[in-house]
Scaffold this active site. Structure first.
Site, PDB file in Angstrom:
ATOM      1  N   HIS A 106      39.835  22.551  33.509  1.00 55.89           N
ATOM      2  CA  HIS A 106      39.571  22.376  34.936  1.00 55.89           C
ATOM      3  C   HIS A 106      39.174  20.923  35.218  1.00 55.89           C
ATOM      4  O   HIS A 106      38.521  20.278  34.387  1.00 55.89           O
ATOM      5  CB  HIS A 106      38.442  23.296  35.401  1.00 55.89           C
ATOM      6  CG  HIS A 106      38.685  24.745  35.118  1.00 55.89           C
ATOM      7  ND1 HIS A 106      39.810  25.405  35.543  1.00 55.89           N
ATOM      8  CD2 HIS A 106      37.945  25.661  34.461  1.00 55.89           C
ATOM      9  CE1 HIS A 106      39.743  26.671  35.157  1.00 55.89           C
ATOM     10  NE2 HIS A 106      38.626  26.848  34.491  1.00 55.89           N
ATOM     11  N   GLU A 123      31.922  25.963  34.914  1.00 59.07           N
ATOM     12  CA  GLU A 123      31.686  27.400  34.921  1.00 59.07           C
ATOM     13  C   GLU A 123      30.911  27.818  33.677  1.00 59.07           C
ATOM     14  O   GLU A 123      30.675  27.016  32.773  1.00 59.07           O
ATOM     15  CB  GLU A 123      33.017  28.158  34.968  1.00 59.07           C
ATOM     16  CG  GLU A 123      33.918  27.917  33.764  1.00 59.07           C
ATOM     17  CD  GLU A 123      35.334  28.462  33.955  1.00 59.07           C
ATOM     18  OE1 GLU A 123      35.750  28.682  35.103  1.00 59.07           O
ATOM     19  OE2 GLU A 123      36.017  28.661  32.933  1.00 59.07           O
ATOM     20  N   HIS A 181      39.664  25.580  27.124  1.00 62.99           N
ATOM     21  CA  HIS A 181      39.094  26.900  26.911  1.00 62.99           C
ATOM     22  C   HIS A 181      40.129  27.983  27.181  1.00 62.99           C
ATOM     23  O   HIS A 181      41.163  27.749  27.807  1.00 62.99           O
ATOM     24  CB  HIS A 181      37.875  27.116  27.817  1.00 62.99           C
ATOM     25  CG  HIS A 181      38.196  27.019  29.283  1.00 62.99           C
ATOM     26  ND1 HIS A 181      38.228  25.818  29.958  1.00 62.99           N
ATOM     27  CD2 HIS A 181      38.515  27.965  30.200  1.00 62.99           C
ATOM     28  CE1 HIS A 181      38.544  26.031  31.225  1.00 62.99           C
ATOM     29  NE2 HIS A 181      38.718  27.336  31.399  1.00 62.99           N
ATOM     30  N   ARG A 201      47.033  24.808  33.455  1.00 62.23           N
ATOM     31  CA  ARG A 201      47.472  25.490  32.247  1.00 62.23           C
ATOM     32  C   ARG A 201      48.090  24.478  31.285  1.00 62.23           C
ATOM     33  O   ARG A 201      48.980  23.717  31.661  1.00 62.23           O
ATOM     34  CB  ARG A 201      48.525  26.562  32.583  1.00 62.23           C
ATOM     35  CG  ARG A 201      47.995  27.764  33.285  1.00 62.23           C
ATOM     36  CD  ARG A 201      49.030  28.892  33.266  1.00 62.23           C
ATOM     37  NE  ARG A 201      48.773  29.843  34.326  1.00 62.23           N
ATOM     38  CZ  ARG A 201      49.489  29.950  35.440  1.00 62.23           C
ATOM     39  NH1 ARG A 201      50.544  29.168  35.622  1.00 62.23           N
ATOM     40  NH2 ARG A 201      49.168  30.836  36.360  1.00 62.23           N
TER      41      ARG A 201
END
Length: 325
Positions: A106, A123, A181, A201
């Site tokens: 991200h 996150e 991740h 991605r």
């Protein structure tokens, strides 16, 4: 007449995903549709295309923007409202990984603002449940750089660079923007994140979507976003305690505590200038306040407005995540 704020539950926002399963509908007692794989429930969301709608009490039917526009700092807290206005700052999710998620990354706030006029995405994960041998990917397996990463990627050896961690109930991982991740199959996860739906991605195991097309990858964007100096696991060491808030992770975007409730727990939030979200990651819990009560079942979440300062939690045995800014 403005109706009184009360503890807020929201209608589930279920997301069909190629890697999803049926655990979320089952936990929420929602009848699943045959062949539909549910990967996520946005339990509390301020995303413009996925606004949470209140499901309980006098404010049932109101969406997140309507709530913020009406109640402002009484809902969010003064500092939070001053910083974010009508943009609810967190996205609260439950994730069912019936198959592996893509290897992804991200962007941080700067890159997300430049490329998408969006917030970045830091996150954290909490493992609610896991099947035998379930694992996830968090970080690199060794120190690397962009040149070596490209070499591994082009030669089909990318997974060798990924740090794989077996999971157990209660494991938690902090995933700052820039960390590679992926959630592996067999994990049921609670996720707390910035309000953003920007994901790059990197690799998707050559899967195709339901129309038979290769899923879109975002290689160049991912290369810009990745922190190649990050070789840490992100796994958080903490020890949950009965009837006491124990910090799991804290950063500029959120603080998340583990709170195991056995009996009655009284919480005083008078020193906290923020809303509080309780996520139930195990058991059942009754929540009582001076402005209303609510039952919180497993895999649900409740938003306690900033104007509510005294909360009573009661359960024979429940595992909660306590989230605020």
């Amino acid at each position: 007449m403005i109706k009184m704020l009360h503890p807020l539950k929201f209608e589930p926002i279920l997301k069909e995903m190629i890697w999803g399963g049926q655990k979320i509908p089952q936990k929420l007692n929602i009848e699943g549709k045959e062949g539909v794989k549910i990967g996520e429930n946005f339990a509390v969301s301020g995303l413009k295309n996925d606004l949470s709608v209140v499901s309980n009490g006098a404010l049932a039917g109101k969406n997140m923007i309507e709530l913020i526009e009406t109640y402002k700092a009484d809902l969010l807290g003064s500092k939070v409202y001053e910083q974010f206005g009508t943009n609810f700052p967190l996205l609260i999710k439950y994730i069912d990984a019936n198959d592996d998620l893509s290897i992804q990354v991200h962007p941080d706030d700067t890159l997300a603002k430049e490329k998408h006029n969006s917030f970045g995405k830091t996150e954290m994960w909490y493992v609610i449940d896991n099947e035998k041998d379930a694992a996830l990917i968090s970080g690199f397996s060794k120190k690397t750089d962009a040149v070596e990463f490209e070499d591994y990627h082009k030669s089909g050896r990318l997974m060798e660079l990924m740090a794989r961690h077996k999971t157990a109930e209660g494991d938690s991982f902090f995933i700052p923007a820039g960390k590679v991740h992926s959630i592996g199959s067999g994990n049921l996860i609670a996720e707390i994140q910035q309000t953003s739906d920007i994901t790059y991605r990197i690799y998707d195991f050559d899967r195709r979507d339901k129309f038979g097309n290769p899923r879109e990858l975002h290689h160049e964007l991912a290369m810009d976003a990745m922190n190649f100096n990050d070789d840490g696991s992100g796994k958080v060491a903490y020890q949950a305690k009965n009837n006491e808030s124990v910090e799991i992770a804290t950063c500029q975007y959120f603080t998340t505590n583990a709170l195991n409730v056995n009996g009655v727990v009284k919480k005083d939030y008078s020193a906290l200038d923020s809303f509080v979200i309780m996520m139930n990651v195990g058991g059942k819990c009754a929540i009582e306040t001076e402005k209303g009560s609510v039952d919180l079942n497993e895999m649900e979440a409740v938003l306690i407005p900033a104007s509510i300062k005294n909360v009573s939690l009661q359960s024979e045995s429940a595992r909660l995540l306590e989230v605020y800014i």
